[in-house]
Design a protein around this motif. Structure first.
Motif, PDB file in Angstrom:
ATOM      1  N   SER A  17       2.559 -28.610 -48.135  1.00  0.00           N
ATOM      2  CA  SER A  17       3.515 -29.319 -48.971  1.00  0.00           C
ATOM      3  C   SER A  17       4.902 -28.700 -48.875  1.00  0.00           C
ATOM      4  N   ALA A  18       5.069 -27.730 -48.007  1.00  0.00           N
ATOM      5  CA  ALA A  18       6.324 -26.989 -47.915  1.00  0.00           C
ATOM      6  C   ALA A  18       7.520 -27.902 -47.674  1.00  0.00           C
ATOM      7  N   VAL A  19       7.382 -28.873 -46.802  1.00  0.00           N
ATOM      8  CA  VAL A  19       8.494 -29.781 -46.500  1.00  0.00           C
ATOM      9  C   VAL A  19       8.889 -30.559 -47.743  1.00  0.00           C
ATOM     10  N   VAL A  20       7.923 -30.983 -48.533  1.00  0.00           N
ATOM     11  CA  VAL A  20       8.213 -31.753 -49.744  1.00  0.00           C
ATOM     12  C   VAL A  20       8.961 -30.880 -50.756  1.00  0.00           C
ATOM     13  N   PHE A  21       8.525 -29.634 -50.921  1.00  0.00           N
ATOM     14  CA  PHE A  21       9.240 -28.723 -51.824  1.00  0.00           C
ATOM     15  C   PHE A  21      10.682 -28.553 -51.381  1.00  0.00           C
ATOM     16  N   ARG A  22      10.906 -28.335 -50.093  1.00  0.00           N
ATOM     17  CA  ARG A  22      12.267 -28.160 -49.573  1.00  0.00           C
ATOM     18  C   ARG A  22      13.106 -29.417 -49.769  1.00  0.00           C
ATOM     19  N   ASP A  23      12.505 -30.576 -49.529  1.00  0.00           N
ATOM     20  CA  ASP A  23      13.233 -31.835 -49.691  1.00  0.00           C
ATOM     21  C   ASP A  23      13.689 -32.058 -51.134  1.00  0.00           C
ATOM     22  N   HIS A  24      13.017 -31.405 -52.072  1.00  0.00           N
ATOM     23  CA  HIS A  24      13.353 -31.605 -53.485  1.00  0.00           C
ATOM     24  C   HIS A  24      14.009 -30.376 -54.117  1.00  0.00           C
ATOM     25  N   GLY A  25      14.616 -29.518 -53.288  1.00  0.00           N
ATOM     26  CA  GLY A  25      15.479 -28.482 -53.807  1.00  0.00           C
ATOM     27  C   GLY A  25      15.044 -27.037 -53.661  1.00  0.00           C
ATOM     28  N   ALA A  26      13.823 -26.775 -53.226  1.00  0.00           N
ATOM     29  CA  ALA A  26      13.395 -25.384 -53.063  1.00  0.00           C
ATOM     30  C   ALA A  26      14.215 -24.722 -51.961  1.00  0.00           C
ATOM     31  N   LEU A  27      14.587 -23.478 -52.174  1.00  0.00           N
ATOM     32  CA  LEU A  27      15.359 -22.740 -51.176  1.00  0.00           C
ATOM     33  C   LEU A  27      14.480 -22.142 -50.090  1.00  0.00           C
ATOM     34  N   ARG A  28      13.331 -21.617 -50.532  1.00  0.00           N
ATOM     35  CA  ARG A  28      12.459 -20.925 -49.582  1.00  0.00           C
ATOM     36  C   ARG A  28      11.021 -21.033 -50.054  1.00  0.00           C
ATOM     37  N   ILE A  29      10.108 -21.168 -49.098  1.00  0.00           N
ATOM     38  CA  ILE A  29       8.679 -21.239 -49.401  1.00  0.00           C
ATOM     39  C   ILE A  29       7.955 -20.314 -48.437  1.00  0.00           C
ATOM     40  N   THR A  30       7.082 -19.498 -48.999  1.00  0.00           N
ATOM     41  CA  THR A  30       6.218 -18.656 -48.188  1.00  0.00           C
ATOM     42  C   THR A  30       4.789 -19.066 -48.492  1.00  0.00           C
ATOM     43  N   GLU A  31       4.041 -19.437 -47.478  1.00  0.00           N
ATOM     44  CA  GLU A  31       2.645 -19.828 -47.654  1.00  0.00           C
ATOM     45  C   GLU A  31       1.757 -18.815 -46.952  1.00  0.00           C
ATOM     46  N   SER A  32       0.786 -18.311 -47.678  1.00  0.00           N
ATOM     47  CA  SER A  32      -0.204 -17.390 -47.121  1.00  0.00           C
ATOM     48  C   SER A  32      -1.533 -18.130 -47.056  1.00  0.00           C
ATOM     49  N   VAL A  58      -4.605 -21.320 -50.251  1.00  0.00           N
ATOM     50  CA  VAL A  58      -3.206 -21.113 -49.896  1.00  0.00           C
ATOM     51  C   VAL A  58      -2.514 -20.520 -51.118  1.00  0.00           C
ATOM     52  N   LEU A  59      -1.893 -19.364 -50.937  1.00  0.00           N
ATOM     53  CA  LEU A  59      -1.096 -18.743 -51.980  1.00  0.00           C
ATOM     54  C   LEU A  59       0.356 -18.916 -51.569  1.00  0.00           C
ATOM     55  N   SER A  60       1.145 -19.560 -52.422  1.00  0.00           N
ATOM     56  CA  SER A  60       2.529 -19.882 -52.084  1.00  0.00           C
ATOM     57  C   SER A  60       3.502 -19.248 -53.061  1.00  0.00           C
ATOM     58  N   GLU A  63      10.909 -20.356 -54.007  1.00  0.00           N
ATOM     59  CA  GLU A  63      12.175 -19.912 -54.588  1.00  0.00           C
ATOM     60  C   GLU A  63      13.074 -21.128 -54.797  1.00  0.00           C
ATOM     61  N   TRP A  64      13.567 -21.269 -56.011  1.00  0.00           N
ATOM     62  CA  TRP A  64      14.451 -22.366 -56.412  1.00  0.00           C
ATOM     63  C   TRP A  64      15.810 -21.780 -56.805  1.00  0.00           C
ATOM     64  N   PRO A  65      16.899 -22.554 -56.697  1.00  0.00           N
ATOM     65  CA  PRO A  65      18.212 -22.047 -57.110  1.00  0.00           C
ATOM     66  C   PRO A  65      18.273 -21.726 -58.605  1.00  0.00           C
ATOM     67  N   SER A  66      17.511 -22.458 -59.417  1.00  0.00           N
ATOM     68  CA  SER A  66      17.490 -22.238 -60.862  1.00  0.00           C
ATOM     69  C   SER A  66      16.255 -22.925 -61.440  1.00  0.00           C
ATOM     70  N   LYS A  67      15.952 -22.616 -62.680  1.00  0.00           N
ATOM     71  CA  LYS A  67      14.823 -23.268 -63.336  1.00  0.00           C
ATOM     72  C   LYS A  67      15.100 -24.760 -63.534  1.00  0.00           C
ATOM     73  N   GLU A  68      16.340 -25.120 -63.774  1.00  0.00           N
ATOM     74  CA  GLU A  68      16.699 -26.530 -63.949  1.00  0.00           C
ATOM     75  C   GLU A  68      16.457 -27.324 -62.656  1.00  0.00           C
ATOM     76  N   VAL A  69      16.849 -26.737 -61.519  1.00  0.00           N
ATOM     77  CA  VAL A  69      16.607 -27.396 -60.219  1.00  0.00           C
ATOM     78  C   VAL A  69      15.109 -27.488 -59.977  1.00  0.00           C
ATOM     79  N   ARG A  70      14.369 -26.440 -60.325  1.00  0.00           N
ATOM     80  CA  ARG A  70      12.910 -26.448 -60.167  1.00  0.00           C
ATOM     81  C   ARG A  70      12.288 -27.564 -60.997  1.00  0.00           C
TER      82      ARG A  70
END
Length: 93
Positions: A17-32, A58-60, A63-70
């Protein structure tokens, strides 16, 4: 202020789901992705998410710019058609 969160999910292999998170404002995603995670007797990651035989853990970290953006991004993400179970070939998120 940067807002970070983590998720532990079980999913069919190669479903991300990393691409979807990024498309909606996440700055960085790390998936293990699970490689060798044994079942526990009393508690374990597999037990925590009720992992099925055909799923992996999957443990992810997200990182979001702020809680409001999240908050806004999460609301959009869960209405995104790419996050619907039939699109992801899974029963739950």
């Amino acid at each position: 202020m940067v807002f970070e969160e983590s998720w532990l999910v079980s999913t069919p292999p190669k479903v991300t789901s990393a691409v979807v998170f990024r498309d909606h404002g996440a700055l960085r995603i790390t998936e293990s992705w699970e490689d060798d995670v044994p079942d526990g007797n009393t508690t374990s990651f597999p037990m925590a998410v009720k992992r099925q035989e055909n799923e992996i853990l999957v443990l992810s970290w997200i990182e979001w710019p702020s809680k409001e953006v999240r908050n806004a991004g999460m609301q959009k993400m869960f209405s995104d058609p790419r996050m619907q179970p039939e699109q992801k070939n899974c029963r739950r998120l």
